[in-house]
Design a protein around this motif. Structure first.
Motif, PDB file in Angstrom:
ATOM      1  N   HIS A 252       0.834  -1.210   0.000  1.00  0.00           N
ATOM      2  CA  HIS A 252       0.000   0.000   0.000  1.00  0.00           C
ATOM      3  C   HIS A 252       0.868   1.259   0.000  1.00  0.00           C
TER       4      HIS A 252
ATOM      5  N   LYS B  66       2.509   1.660  -3.451  1.00  0.00           N
ATOM      6  CA  LYS B  66       1.528   2.057  -4.467  1.00  0.00           C
ATOM      7  C   LYS B  66       1.161   3.528  -4.329  1.00  0.00           C
ATOM      8  N   GLN B  67       0.944   3.960  -3.105  1.00  0.00           N
ATOM      9  CA  GLN B  67       0.551   5.343  -2.878  1.00  0.00           C
ATOM     10  C   GLN B  67       1.668   6.314  -3.254  1.00  0.00           C
TER      11      GLN B  67
ATOM     12  N   GLU C  74      -4.791  -7.039  -2.820  1.00  0.00           N
ATOM     13  CA  GLU C  74      -5.000  -6.539  -4.176  1.00  0.00           C
ATOM     14  C   GLU C  74      -6.490  -6.350  -4.449  1.00  0.00           C
TER      15      GLU C  74
ATOM     16  N   GLN D 219      -8.781  -5.790  -2.216  1.00  0.00           N
ATOM     17  CA  GLN D 219      -9.339  -4.757  -1.340  1.00  0.00           C
ATOM     18  C   GLN D 219      -8.821  -3.358  -1.654  1.00  0.00           C
ATOM     19  N   GLU D 220      -7.699  -3.269  -2.358  1.00  0.00           N
ATOM     20  CA  GLU D 220      -7.156  -1.960  -2.737  1.00  0.00           C
ATOM     21  C   GLU D 220      -8.066  -1.333  -3.803  1.00  0.00           C
ATOM     22  N   GLY D 221      -8.784  -0.298  -3.438  1.00  0.00           N
ATOM     23  CA  GLY D 221      -9.682   0.369  -4.380  1.00  0.00           C
ATOM     24  C   GLY D 221     -11.018  -0.322  -4.572  1.00  0.00           C
TER      25      GLY D 221
ATOM     26  N   LYS E  52     -14.741  -0.994  -4.435  1.00  0.00           N
ATOM     27  CA  LYS E  52     -15.875  -0.103  -4.214  1.00  0.00           C
ATOM     28  C   LYS E  52     -16.983  -0.744  -3.389  1.00  0.00           C
TER      29      LYS E  52
ATOM     30  N   ARG F 280      -9.096  -6.630 -11.380  1.00  0.00           N
ATOM     31  CA  ARG F 280     -10.049  -5.573 -11.778  1.00  0.00           C
ATOM     32  C   ARG F 280     -11.420  -6.177 -12.097  1.00  0.00           C
TER      33      ARG F 280
ATOM     34  N   GLN G  16     -13.065  -7.327  -8.775  1.00  0.00           N
ATOM     35  CA  GLN G  16     -13.522  -6.165  -8.002  1.00  0.00           C
ATOM     36  C   GLN G  16     -14.839  -5.629  -8.554  1.00  0.00           C
ATOM     37  N   GLU G  17     -14.928  -5.535  -9.867  1.00  0.00           N
ATOM     38  CA  GLU G  17     -16.148  -5.011 -10.490  1.00  0.00           C
ATOM     39  C   GLU G  17     -17.321  -5.937 -10.238  1.00  0.00           C
TER      40      GLU G  17
END
Length: 323
Positions: free
Chosen positions: A7, A10-11, A67, A69-71, A73, A236, A239-240
């Protein structure tokens, strides 16, 4: 600790000194160094330069909890993730954790399954690191009657996630398959445990061919990369799906399942098709006319009668002349 290091890198999007990471996490620089090496073994490309620190070059396309949980929604779905390199089945893994009290919205995923399950006792082939093999544990506040509709809700969410992320023309085949053209892309399973009229748990399982090469697929199957001509980021996509599935689920709690069933019908291309449905007692042939309220498929038989198919396998499919 590894998730916190990733984290931070990445930030930052730049070199971060070991001292900065050490101070942020309250750990020794030696512990940071060991964790960075562990992350490299997990597939992370991390450059280390003396007096500059660490720089994250690239992340692996692996369904690690941090991965996903990062971002993410989704508010509840996926906030707890259990990841394994290899399992017999993510459905079995979810069931084991459910017995131990795992919470609503927990996700269980693996890089490969040795005994992945499909419909009607079939095996789902799960090449390592190529697809999405995951199960979602729900403890839904719905009736037993409504629980049969959850597979359609999940199908709509998965369809919308694939369409949104890839732009590919995907459609649904009753009751729980996603297809591109005539080839199977993904399948969905649901397993239920209830006591009296109360649902203890409902597990939604997903198997999807994402980056599976054509040579590793059955002739009747396909993958996103085979159709799109490029690799897709599994994290990705997943997550979607979790976000859209959660939205659909919350909508169903407030408004019922009609919106999900209505959209399922829009994404299904069976209407007006002549099909042969293979059932335990034989084969039923006719024209697909509608979806029943409980998710059964309504078939108009050649003699004009209508029959509801609750379970079965569509073994043959062709379009009627003139339709």
């Amino acid at each position: 600790m590894q998730s916190e290091i990733i984290h931070i890198l990445k930030q930052a999007q730049k070199f971060v000194s070991g001292e900065e990471i050490s101070n942020a996490l309250g750990l020794s620089r030696t512990a940071i160094w060991k964790s960075v090496n562990d992350l490299r073994e997990r597939g992370y490309a991390i450059t280390a330069v003396p007096r500059k620190g660490y720089f994250l070059e690239e992340c692996p396309d692996t369904l690690y909890p941090w991965e996903i949980q990062e971002g993410l929604k989704a508010r509840v779905f996926g906030r707890k993730v259990i990841h394994k390199d290899t399992v017999e089945s993510t459905m079995d893994l979810a069931s084991q954790y459910a017995d131990q009290g795992a919470e609503h919205g927990s996700v269980f995923c693996a890089e490969t399954q040795t005994r992945g399950r499909g419909r009607m006792g079939r095996q789902w082939v799960s090449p390592p690191g190529q697809g999405i093999y995951a199960s979602l544990l729900l403890r839904p506040e719905i009736s037993l009657t409504e629980s049969t509709k959850m597979v359609f809700l999940a199908g709509v969410a998965l369809h919308e996630a694939v369409a949104s992320v890839t732009g590919l023309d995907v459609h649904i085949k009753w009751p729980n398959d996603l297809l591109i053209g005539s080839k199977k892309l993904a399948g969905i399973l649901t397993e239920l445990r209830a006591q009296s009229d109360r649902i203890d748990r409902l597990i939604i399982g997903i198997g999807m061919n994402v980056n599976t090469p054509k040579k590793e697929l059955f002739p009747q199957a396909t993958s996103l990369s085979a159709e799109g001509g490029k690799k897709y980021f599994r994290v990705r996509l997943f997550q979607e799906f979790l976000f859209l599935c959660e939205q659909r689920y919350e909508q169903a709690l407030k408004e019922g399942f009609e919106p999900a069933l209505s959209d399922w019908k829009k994404h299904c291309r069976l209407w007006g098709e002549r099909v042969a449905v293979e059932m335990g007692q034989g084969v039923v042939e006719g024209i697909v006319s509608d979806l029943a309220d409980d998710g059964g498929l309504i078939i108009q038989l050649d003699d004009g009668r209508q029959q509801k198919i609750v379970t079965g396998d569509i073994a043959r499919l062709r379009r009627e002349h003139g339709n």
